[in-house]
Design a protein around this motif. Sequence first.
Motif, PDB file in Angstrom:
ATOM      1  N   GLY A 120       0.192  -0.948   0.016  1.00 41.54           N
ATOM      2  CA  GLY A 120      -0.077   0.013  -0.227  1.00 41.54           C
ATOM      3  C   GLY A 120       0.962   0.912  -0.044  1.00 41.54           C
ATOM      4  O   GLY A 120       0.234   2.854  -0.017  1.00 41.54           O
ATOM      5  N   TYR A 121       2.214   1.283  -0.174  1.00 45.43           N
ATOM      6  CA  TYR A 121       2.442   2.653  -0.286  1.00 45.43           C
ATOM      7  C   TYR A 121       2.492   3.001  -1.366  1.00 45.43           C
ATOM      8  O   TYR A 121       2.600   2.734  -3.012  1.00 45.43           O
ATOM      9  N   GLU A 122       2.984   4.505  -1.341  1.00 44.72           N
ATOM     10  CA  GLU A 122       2.680   5.131  -3.042  1.00 44.72           C
ATOM     11  C   GLU A 122       4.337   5.537  -3.229  1.00 44.72           C
ATOM     12  O   GLU A 122       3.700   5.763  -4.916  1.00 44.72           O
ATOM     13  N   VAL A 123       4.791   6.090  -2.595  1.00 47.10           N
ATOM     14  CA  VAL A 123       5.693   5.922  -2.883  1.00 47.10           C
ATOM     15  C   VAL A 123       7.199   5.987  -2.521  1.00 47.10           C
ATOM     16  O   VAL A 123       7.116   5.516  -0.982  1.00 47.10           O
ATOM     17  N   ILE A 124       8.043   4.563  -2.738  1.00 42.52           N
ATOM     18  CA  ILE A 124       9.126   4.111  -2.569  1.00 42.52           C
ATOM     19  C   ILE A 124      10.535   4.991  -3.118  1.00 42.52           C
ATOM     20  O   ILE A 124      10.664   4.245  -4.230  1.00 42.52           O
ATOM     21  N   TYR A 125      11.524   4.879  -2.454  1.00 43.87           N
ATOM     22  CA  TYR A 125      12.756   5.184  -2.534  1.00 43.87           C
ATOM     23  C   TYR A 125      13.278   3.862  -2.555  1.00 43.87           C
ATOM     24  O   TYR A 125      13.691   3.716  -1.418  1.00 43.87           O
ATOM     25  N   GLY A 126      14.145   3.878  -3.425  1.00 40.35           N
ATOM     26  CA  GLY A 126      15.277   3.880  -3.693  1.00 40.35           C
ATOM     27  C   GLY A 126      16.681   4.190  -2.351  1.00 40.35           C
ATOM     28  O   GLY A 126      16.839   5.101  -3.126  1.00 40.35           O
ATOM     29  N   VAL A 127      17.622   3.801  -1.476  1.00 43.88           N
ATOM     30  CA  VAL A 127      18.510   4.526  -1.547  1.00 43.88           C
ATOM     31  C   VAL A 127      19.563   3.694  -1.044  1.00 43.88           C
ATOM     32  O   VAL A 127      19.584   2.628  -0.615  1.00 43.88           O
ATOM     33  N   ARG A 128      20.994   4.730  -1.509  1.00 41.04           N
ATOM     34  CA  ARG A 128      22.271   4.022  -1.719  1.00 41.04           C
ATOM     35  C   ARG A 128      22.550   3.972  -0.769  1.00 41.04           C
ATOM     36  O   ARG A 128      22.904   5.014   0.058  1.00 41.04           O
ATOM     37  N   GLU A 129      22.826   2.864   0.190  1.00 38.92           N
ATOM     38  CA  GLU A 129      23.360   2.504   1.749  1.00 38.92           C
ATOM     39  C   GLU A 129      24.803   2.339   1.272  1.00 38.92           C
ATOM     40  O   GLU A 129      26.035   3.413   2.006  1.00 38.92           O
ATOM     41  N   ASP A 130      25.666   2.324   0.229  1.00 37.93           N
ATOM     42  CA  ASP A 130      26.575   2.123   0.048  1.00 37.93           C
ATOM     43  C   ASP A 130      27.652   2.186  -1.383  1.00 37.93           C
ATOM     44  O   ASP A 130      27.206   2.525  -1.918  1.00 37.93           O
ATOM     45  N   ARG A 131      27.749   3.703  -1.050  1.00 38.53           N
ATOM     46  CA  ARG A 131      28.528   4.001  -2.085  1.00 38.53           C
ATOM     47  C   ARG A 131      30.258   4.156  -2.394  1.00 38.53           C
ATOM     48  O   ARG A 131      31.385   4.938  -3.064  1.00 38.53           O
ATOM     49  N   SER A 132      30.398   2.885  -1.904  1.00 38.74           N
ATOM     50  CA  SER A 132      31.932   2.750  -1.724  1.00 38.74           C
ATOM     51  C   SER A 132      32.554   2.221  -3.684  1.00 38.74           C
ATOM     52  O   SER A 132      34.027   2.630  -3.707  1.00 38.74           O
ATOM     53  N   LYS A 133      31.295   2.269  -4.440  1.00 39.77           N
ATOM     54  CA  LYS A 133      32.136   1.481  -5.735  1.00 39.77           C
ATOM     55  C   LYS A 133      32.046   2.682  -6.354  1.00 39.77           C
ATOM     56  O   LYS A 133      32.416   2.961  -7.243  1.00 39.77           O
ATOM     57  N   ASP A 134      31.343   4.367  -6.387  1.00 45.30           N
ATOM     58  CA  ASP A 134      31.882   5.210  -6.695  1.00 45.30           C
ATOM     59  C   ASP A 134      32.941   6.300  -6.472  1.00 45.30           C
ATOM     60  O   ASP A 134      34.295   5.514  -6.132  1.00 45.30           O
ATOM     61  N   THR A 135      33.462   7.145  -7.670  1.00 47.49           N
ATOM     62  CA  THR A 135      34.431   7.193  -7.774  1.00 47.49           C
ATOM     63  C   THR A 135      34.806   8.303  -6.326  1.00 47.49           C
ATOM     64  O   THR A 135      33.761   8.782  -6.087  1.00 47.49           O
ATOM     65  N   HIS A 136      35.424   8.694  -6.430  1.00 45.44           N
ATOM     66  CA  HIS A 136      36.394   9.698  -5.051  1.00 45.44           C
ATOM     67  C   HIS A 136      35.182  10.919  -5.222  1.00 45.44           C
ATOM     68  O   HIS A 136      34.559  11.112  -3.884  1.00 45.44           O
ATOM     69  N   PHE A 137      35.692  11.597  -5.755  1.00 45.22           N
ATOM     70  CA  PHE A 137      35.036  12.715  -6.535  1.00 45.22           C
ATOM     71  C   PHE A 137      33.412  13.325  -6.172  1.00 45.22           C
ATOM     72  O   PHE A 137      32.841  13.534  -6.132  1.00 45.22           O
TER      73      PHE A 137
END
Length: 312
Positions: A120-137
């Motif tokens: 019954g949720y109308e809005v569901i957010y995907g939240v990035r828990e771990d950004r270690s794969k992202d570039t440093h910048f």
Amino acid sequence: MKLGIIIPCYNEEEGLKETSNHLQTLLMQMIKSGKIAANSFICYVDDGSTDRTWQIIESFSKQSDLFKGIKLSRNFGHQNALISGLMQLKSDADALISMDADLQDDVQLINEFVAKFKEGYEVIYGVREDRSKDTHFKRISAEFFYRFQTYMGIDTVSNHADYRLLSSKALQTLSEFKEINPFLRGIVPLMGYRSCSLHYSRAERFAGETKYSLTKMLFFALDGVVSFSVKPLRLITLTGFLISFLSLLVIFWVVFEKIFLGTTVDGWASMMISIYLIGGIQLMSIGIIGEYIGRIFQQSKGRPRYIIDKEI
Ligand code: UDP
Ligand code: MG
């Protein structure tokens, strides 16, 4: 339930095939197990790509009914491309999930999105828990971006980008937001409705380069602030008051020195400093006010946010 997935693509020829394979496998499984309706779909929005992105999308749609495509007449930017897909298909499904073309968002989360939607949720957010794969910048700039927004008093979900599910009801409401520089991360929480977050760790970009250059990112951040908060204007007012107050003290001091001490020739340094400082503050303030006026100007023209060339 009938599910739609909207994917904006800008020069994504390198990764599109892989993305489609992943999604197709997943959706087929979900259809088979009865979690979603058989006429669920994936819709790519080609945001004026200059490579073979559109040809690839066309070939997908020929192969399978699962794939749809929208081709915009030129590059309108990520948010507009996303909006065009969401608005075009809002009444074609019970819910739409938006995601990037680069597989950085965990595809498996779609299962959980659907489960939550059924709760019954109308809005569901995907939240990035771990950004270690992202570039440093990227990590540092993103961190700065979310902090700055919070400071400016904008209610966004931290570390949530544009991986989210919106129910058809929420999409209907979204269509009533006519702003010209849509900043979905700010608009969606504004709508209210029952919402929840799902966490995942962000992967590396599967293929190709980020399509957000530094300038695009800076303007995006600026948009996010200026379209949601008048705090910059307040800061200008506050600075004005502060400087006026300080000037008052300086006036007293100058008059005092003139009348009682008679030593008023010196003072080149303080004069230069105040000329430059006040000049700088004034220019900056005019710039900030200009940002708001610019937006009024653009909004008042009421031009379309996107133009569709073809739909398949
Ligand atoms: N994108 C788009 N139009 C643009 C820039 C990006 O449609 O002008 C799409 C891009 O193809 C991708 C998504 O928006 O599917 C997010 O872009 P990207 O992955 O480059 O951003 P990042 O993940 O690096 O923030
Ligand atoms: Mg990406």
